[in-house]
Design an enzyme around this catalytic site. Structure first.
Site: not given
Ligand code: TYM
Length: 327
Positions: A110, A189, A192
């Site tokens: 990031k 990957k 967003k």
């Molecule tokens: P976030 O919001 O970026 O993404 C949400 C979920 O989507 C999955 N994901 C993907 N999986 C496969 N291929 C991709 N291209 C892809 N893009 C996104 C992410 O792996 C995620 O599971 N830090 C986390 C949010 C969070 C969280 C938590 C998750 C906050 N607290 C506690 C689990 C437990 C995040 O930024 O996900």
């Protein structure tokens, strides 16, 4: 099993979110004690506009339910409706070394993308560990990019229990499904922040247009093509049936098929998933009060658990106020 996961409301959700994470969440809701939440505290590290954050937060709730999350079976809530997580995050920060956070690849990525390296961004994994540990979660279903964060939560549970000589926090395990890494339209990957997503909710026409714009090599129609190095094919394997995938593989290898045809097939398979969800979402949007009620009921259930665990945490580290305990 206690299952917990979260999604940030930091932009429109996309196929990567669905295939990597939400799909597992929806499958797991049948047999487990599930908690899924909208990580709005986390989003503050990148979305610093109140109107936008509110919209994105509401959108995640609509999206989740439109894709099939059943609020009768799971607790769906906003992270900020369970403020105990912020309290636990502070406690965890006192037992966690800075070195652990300095190894976080997501933070480095990031910052490399010019996101301001705020303390919030740096401490992000601590808040995420608090999300997980405050529910004594057994399983955390996520995409591959979140594994390191869940492993940090495992470490932090250990640090806390060690320092305070207790067994209050439970070691969680991450869980991937068969699409832990979903490629975007440019082959990186899907994310967003790379502007390479296929959003879940656009008109069918726009979604198709996005798929037709996917990057491929420049082989002619006649030439045989390599399915295993093609981004379009990779995405197709995640949304089509086994028979369809086998048939398209043969067409790649045989030659005589242009990438445009493969993309059209991909667009059809994607539409099979998104078409019905689009209708359901329109219906939900017409009744925002219903979704708000779902979030409040989810928060109540989640908060009951979080309060209990936070009491144990306070007790273990001597933060009890006004209560005389045996410690
Ligand atoms: P976030 O919001 O970026 O993404 C949400 C979920 O989507 C999955 N994901 C993907 N999986 C496969 N291929 C991709 N291209 C892809 N893009 C996104 C992410 O792996 C995620 O599971 N830090 C986390 C949010 C969070 C969280 C938590 C998750 C906050 N607290 C506690 C689990 C437990 C995040 O930024 O996900």
């Amino acid at each position: 099993m206690r299952v917990l996961s979260g999604i940030q409301p930091s932009g429109r959700l996309h196929l990567g979110n669905y295939l990597g994470a939400m799909k597992q969440h929806i499958e797991l809701q049948e047999e487990n004690d599930c908690f899924f939440f909208i990580a709005n505290y986390h989003s503050l590290t990148t979305v610093q506009d109140a109107v936008q954050l509110r919209d994105y937060t509401r959108d995640v709730a609509f999206d989740y339910m439109a894709m099939g999350l059943d609020p009768e079976k799971v607790a769906l809530f906003r992270q900020t409706d369970v403020p105990e997580v912020a309290e636990l995050a502070w406690v965890l920060s006192t037992v966690t070394g800075k070195g652990l956070l300095e190894r976080a690849t997501s933070y480095k990525d990031k910052v490399a993308k010019n996101i301001m390296p705020s303390m919030g961004l740096f401490n992000y994994p601590i808040l995420m560990a608090a999300d997980i540990l405050i529910f004594k979660s057994d399983i955390v279903p996520v995409g591959k990019d979140q594994i390191q964060h869940v492993e940090m939560a495992q470490d932090m549970a250990g640090y806390f229990n060690n320092v305070f000589k207790c067994e209050v926090l439970k070691r969680p395990e991450w869980r991937l499904n068969d699409s832990p890494y979903v490629p975007g339209v440019d082959g990186q990957k899907m994310s967003k922040s790379y502007d390479n997503t296929i959003p879940l909710f656009e008109t069918a026409k726009k979604t198709k247009k996005r798929i037709m714009s996917m990057l491929t090599d420049s082989k002619t129609v006649e030439e045989p093509k390599d399915p295993d190095s093609c981004n379009v094919f990779a995405l197709y394997t995640l949304v089509a049936t086994e028979e369809e995938v086998a048939a398209l593989r043969e067409r790649y290898i045989a030659g005589g098929m242009g990438y445009g045809d493969a993309k059209k097939q991909l667009a059809e398979a994607v539409e099979r998933i998104l078409g019905p969800a689009r209708e359901k979402r329109e219906h939900l949007e017409s009744d925002p009060a219903l979704v708000e009620n779902v979030l409040q009921a989810g928060a109540e259930k989640a908060r009951n658990v979080a309060r209990g665990v936070m009491e144990e945490v306070r007790d273990a580290c001597g933060l009890m106020t006004g209560k005389d305990t045996h410690r």
